[in-house]
Design a protein around this motif. Structure first.
Motif, mmCIF file in Angstrom:
data_model
loop_
_atom_site.group_PDB
_atom_site.id
_atom_site.type_symbol
_atom_site.label_atom_id
_atom_site.label_comp_id
_atom_site.label_asym_id
_atom_site.label_seq_id
_atom_site.Cartn_x
_atom_site.Cartn_y
_atom_site.Cartn_z
ATOM 1 N N SER A 64 -18.211 -12.154 -5.569
ATOM 2 C CA SER A 64 -16.947 -11.968 -6.754
ATOM 3 C C SER A 64 -16.488 -10.531 -5.969
ATOM 4 O O SER A 64 -17.937 -9.339 -6.496
ATOM 5 C CB SER A 64 -17.569 -11.981 -8.086
ATOM 6 O OG SER A 64 -18.197 -13.610 -8.156
ATOM 7 N N PRO A 65 -14.991 -9.931 -6.282
ATOM 8 C CA PRO A 65 -14.685 -9.284 -5.694
ATOM 9 C C PRO A 65 -15.133 -8.153 -6.749
ATOM 10 O O PRO A 65 -15.199 -8.486 -8.088
ATOM 11 C CB PRO A 65 -12.956 -9.587 -5.797
ATOM 12 C CG PRO A 65 -13.252 -10.594 -5.549
ATOM 13 C CD PRO A 65 -14.442 -11.184 -5.912
ATOM 14 N N VAL A 66 -15.266 -6.505 -6.761
ATOM 15 C CA VAL A 66 -15.929 -5.688 -7.701
ATOM 16 C C VAL A 66 -14.821 -4.393 -7.239
ATOM 17 O O VAL A 66 -14.469 -3.947 -6.665
ATOM 18 C CB VAL A 66 -17.443 -4.962 -6.220
ATOM 19 C CG1 VAL A 66 -17.775 -3.984 -7.959
ATOM 20 C CG2 VAL A 66 -18.016 -6.147 -7.293
ATOM 21 N N PRO A 67 -14.004 -5.208 -8.939
ATOM 22 C CA PRO A 67 -13.278 -3.749 -9.214
ATOM 23 C C PRO A 67 -13.021 -2.360 -8.840
ATOM 24 O O PRO A 67 -14.391 -2.008 -9.122
ATOM 25 C CB PRO A 67 -12.410 -3.328 -10.228
ATOM 26 C CG PRO A 67 -13.113 -5.445 -11.095
ATOM 27 C CD PRO A 67 -13.529 -5.543 -10.130
ATOM 28 N N CYS A 68 -12.365 -1.368 -8.321
ATOM 29 C CA CYS A 68 -13.137 0.229 -8.574
ATOM 30 C C CYS A 68 -13.241 0.598 -9.572
ATOM 31 O O CYS A 68 -12.753 0.309 -10.610
ATOM 32 C CB CYS A 68 -11.529 0.750 -7.045
ATOM 33 S SG CYS A 68 -11.683 3.000 -7.609
ATOM 34 N N PRO A 69 -14.265 1.244 -9.787
ATOM 35 C CA PRO A 69 -14.079 2.052 -11.192
ATOM 36 C C PRO A 69 -13.062 2.867 -12.181
ATOM 37 O O PRO A 69 -12.590 2.690 -12.916
ATOM 38 C CB PRO A 69 -15.224 2.901 -11.282
ATOM 39 C CG PRO A 69 -15.939 2.221 -9.837
ATOM 40 C CD PRO A 69 -15.211 1.885 -9.244
ATOM 41 N N ARG A 70 -11.754 3.110 -10.541
ATOM 42 C CA ARG A 70 -10.972 3.704 -11.649
ATOM 43 C C ARG A 70 -9.613 3.132 -11.796
ATOM 44 O O ARG A 70 -8.611 3.647 -11.732
ATOM 45 C CB ARG A 70 -10.897 5.007 -10.882
ATOM 46 C CG ARG A 70 -12.190 6.309 -10.439
ATOM 47 C CD ARG A 70 -11.652 7.313 -10.115
ATOM 48 N NE ARG A 70 -10.463 7.609 -10.297
ATOM 49 C CZ ARG A 70 -10.044 9.195 -9.897
ATOM 50 N NH1 ARG A 70 -10.711 9.819 -9.248
ATOM 51 N NH2 ARG A 70 -9.386 9.705 -9.984
ATOM 52 N N LEU A 71 -9.790 1.806 -11.111
ATOM 53 C CA LEU A 71 -8.960 1.012 -11.460
ATOM 54 C C LEU A 71 -8.255 0.069 -13.057
ATOM 55 O O LEU A 71 -8.933 0.282 -13.871
ATOM 56 C CB LEU A 71 -9.061 -0.250 -11.299
ATOM 57 C CG LEU A 71 -8.090 -1.758 -10.178
ATOM 58 C CD1 LEU A 71 -7.286 -0.928 -9.199
ATOM 59 C CD2 LEU A 71 -8.320 -3.010 -10.410
ATOM 60 N N ILE A 111 -4.638 -4.027 -13.415
ATOM 61 C CA ILE A 111 -3.791 -4.847 -12.384
ATOM 62 C C ILE A 111 -4.721 -5.731 -12.365
ATOM 63 O O ILE A 111 -5.513 -5.778 -11.597
ATOM 64 C CB ILE A 111 -3.687 -3.598 -11.155
ATOM 65 C CG1 ILE A 111 -3.253 -2.425 -11.904
ATOM 66 C CG2 ILE A 111 -3.887 -4.060 -10.144
ATOM 67 C CD1 ILE A 111 -3.719 -1.112 -11.035
ATOM 68 N N PRO A 112 -3.764 -7.059 -11.375
ATOM 69 C CA PRO A 112 -4.561 -9.038 -11.670
ATOM 70 C C PRO A 112 -4.801 -8.310 -10.341
ATOM 71 O O PRO A 112 -4.801 -7.394 -9.136
ATOM 72 C CB PRO A 112 -3.842 -8.907 -11.503
ATOM 73 C CG PRO A 112 -2.702 -9.193 -11.826
ATOM 74 C CD PRO A 112 -2.329 -7.172 -11.677
ATOM 75 N N LEU A 113 -6.054 -8.938 -9.898
ATOM 76 C CA LEU A 113 -6.567 -9.113 -7.971
ATOM 77 C C LEU A 113 -5.113 -9.731 -6.637
ATOM 78 O O LEU A 113 -4.689 -11.369 -7.442
ATOM 79 C CB LEU A 113 -8.092 -10.184 -8.172
ATOM 80 C CG LEU A 113 -8.779 -10.013 -7.322
ATOM 81 C CD1 LEU A 113 -10.192 -9.042 -6.735
ATOM 82 C CD2 LEU A 113 -9.658 -11.209 -7.134
ATOM 83 N N PRO A 114 -5.128 -9.150 -6.255
ATOM 84 C CA PRO A 114 -4.055 -9.663 -5.505
ATOM 85 C C PRO A 114 -4.140 -10.487 -4.250
ATOM 86 O O PRO A 114 -5.432 -10.675 -4.816
ATOM 87 C CB PRO A 114 -2.869 -8.657 -4.884
ATOM 88 C CG PRO A 114 -4.873 -7.850 -4.348
ATOM 89 C CD PRO A 114 -5.405 -7.939 -5.621
ATOM 90 N N LEU A 130 0.350 -1.764 -0.114
ATOM 91 C CA LEU A 130 -0.119 0.175 -0.165
ATOM 92 C C LEU A 130 0.780 1.180 0.169
ATOM 93 O O LEU A 130 1.853 1.309 0.361
ATOM 94 C CB LEU A 130 -1.200 -0.143 1.383
ATOM 95 C CG LEU A 130 -1.774 -1.196 1.291
ATOM 96 C CD1 LEU A 130 -2.809 -0.786 2.864
ATOM 97 C CD2 LEU A 130 -2.866 -1.075 0.010
ATOM 98 N N ARG A 131 0.146 2.337 -0.712
ATOM 99 C CA ARG A 131 1.079 4.095 -0.104
ATOM 100 C C ARG A 131 1.190 4.197 0.820
ATOM 101 O O ARG A 131 0.148 3.203 2.140
ATOM 102 C CB ARG A 131 0.222 5.027 -1.056
ATOM 103 C CG ARG A 131 0.766 6.311 -1.098
ATOM 104 C CD ARG A 131 0.325 7.036 0.567
ATOM 105 N NE ARG A 131 -1.173 7.772 0.880
ATOM 106 C CZ ARG A 131 -2.215 7.758 1.395
ATOM 107 N NH1 ARG A 131 -1.679 7.354 2.746
ATOM 108 N NH2 ARG A 131 -3.308 7.929 1.757
ATOM 109 N N VAL A 175 -5.962 -10.495 -1.006
ATOM 110 C CA VAL A 175 -7.398 -9.819 -1.312
ATOM 111 C C VAL A 175 -8.313 -11.397 -1.507
ATOM 112 O O VAL A 175 -9.184 -11.781 -1.056
ATOM 113 C CB VAL A 175 -7.730 -9.036 -2.306
ATOM 114 C CG1 VAL A 175 -9.868 -8.758 -2.361
ATOM 115 C CG2 VAL A 175 -7.239 -7.375 -2.066
#
Lengths: 216, 216
Positions: free
Chosen positions: A193-200, A204-207, A139-140, A210
């Protein structure tokens, strides 16, 4: 209608190595899901707030906004931390014997603030990594402003009780012969199921961290 | 890590017709699931007990054992009733912006005991029928001993607040460009298949009232 409420009778019991108050049972309820409800006294009245808890060894931790009047009042004060997992509706042959299957826990103690910033950061890392193993380092990094805005509280797991109900309804003996359906409706918490951020960026793959999140 | 804890800032707000405190939102959170946590002050310390709540119009009800010292102390006393539905884990690009999606509610008021046995019975019928529509009349009737052992409490829905978080993580603007996965892990409560009591006559079919049980 015997309910979870009866857990309250166990107040003032010390956590023991065996029985309803054994550490293994209590740790199991804490580790089964992060949602908890913490009770404080604020201006003389009870206040019950939902938050997420995490366990480190024989202590339980939670956090909140440093701006919270409630959290400031909680420091050093007596609190009750309660965790409840609803596992099913128990449907009986009389209203009175309807119940629920559940795992619940009440812990009593004085909330202690983690004052040292380095220690607070280490506990927050344990919180994030406990949910999403290994995520913290991806993470940042947390900055000073964020750390100042966050209060970490904890208390020792010393006084409290777990209560667990499982299995079918327990009816009055003479009621079993009645032509009334009885049994259990199981309730489960499941992950979608994981829902990616619309700005992703879709590249970038699901890590792993998660994917490794678990309830219970 | 902005959490549900911040709900506490809303104490002393009156329920309004619109906004975070509107009745429709509050009723929706109450009606979405029966599990609640009630905070009492017992011997000067906070105690948070899980129990089931049900709503009748503009009042919320719960019940417990008449033998409970806690419930006896609650009569006429200030309580906080909290309901929380955890809807998802919000996974962000910094630790600080990790959060949860949830619907939660805190209600404050004085617990009033339903003293009249006929009224208490009518409320317990509403409780059972609210979960399993029409079930009460199919059951072995409640007897006086059971009614005496059960205390029904209620309070008006007047002071409190609902808080709801939905949607994706909200990161710092400059963090969106980082190569870190972010999104939501949805959490749902689901019902399993009904499990008949081992002592149930297999000729007794699953009734409509049990099939009609709904979470949310």
């Amino acid at each position: 209608m015997s309910t979870l409420e009866q857990t309250g009778r166990s107040r003032l019991r010390r956590v023991r190595e065996r029985g309803h108050y054994d550490r293994e049972t209590i740790y199991g309820v804490l580790d089964a899901g992060p949602l908890c409800h913490v009770g404080y006294i604020v201006d003389g009245a009870p206040m019950v707030t939902p938050t997420l808890q995490w366990r480190e060894g024989d202590r339980v931790y939670w956090h909140g906004s440093s701006a919270s009047r409630m959290l400031r009042q909680a420091e050093g004060a007596q609190v009750c931390l309660s965790v409840s997992h609803l596992d099913g509706m128990v449907v009986a042959r009389s209203a009175f014997h309807h119940s629920v299957n559940f795992r619940s826990l009440m812990l009593f103690g004085r909330a202690e603030k983690v004052a040292d910033p380095a220690r607070a950061t280490a506990h927050l890392k344990n919180f994030i990594d406990g949910l999403f193993p290994g995520r913290w380092d991806t993470l940042r990094p947390m900055n000073d402003k964020e750390l100042k805005a966050t209060t970490v509280l904890s208390m020792p797991i010393e006084e409290g009780a777990a209560k667990i109900r499982t299995g079918p309804p327990v009816d009055d003996e003479e009621d079993y012969a009645l032509p009334i359906w009885a049994g259990v409706l199981p309730i489960n918490q499941v992950l979608g199921s994981p829902v990616p951020c619309p700005r992703l960026d879709p590249a970038i793959p699901l890590p792993r961290d998660v994917l490794d999140f678990k309830l219970g």
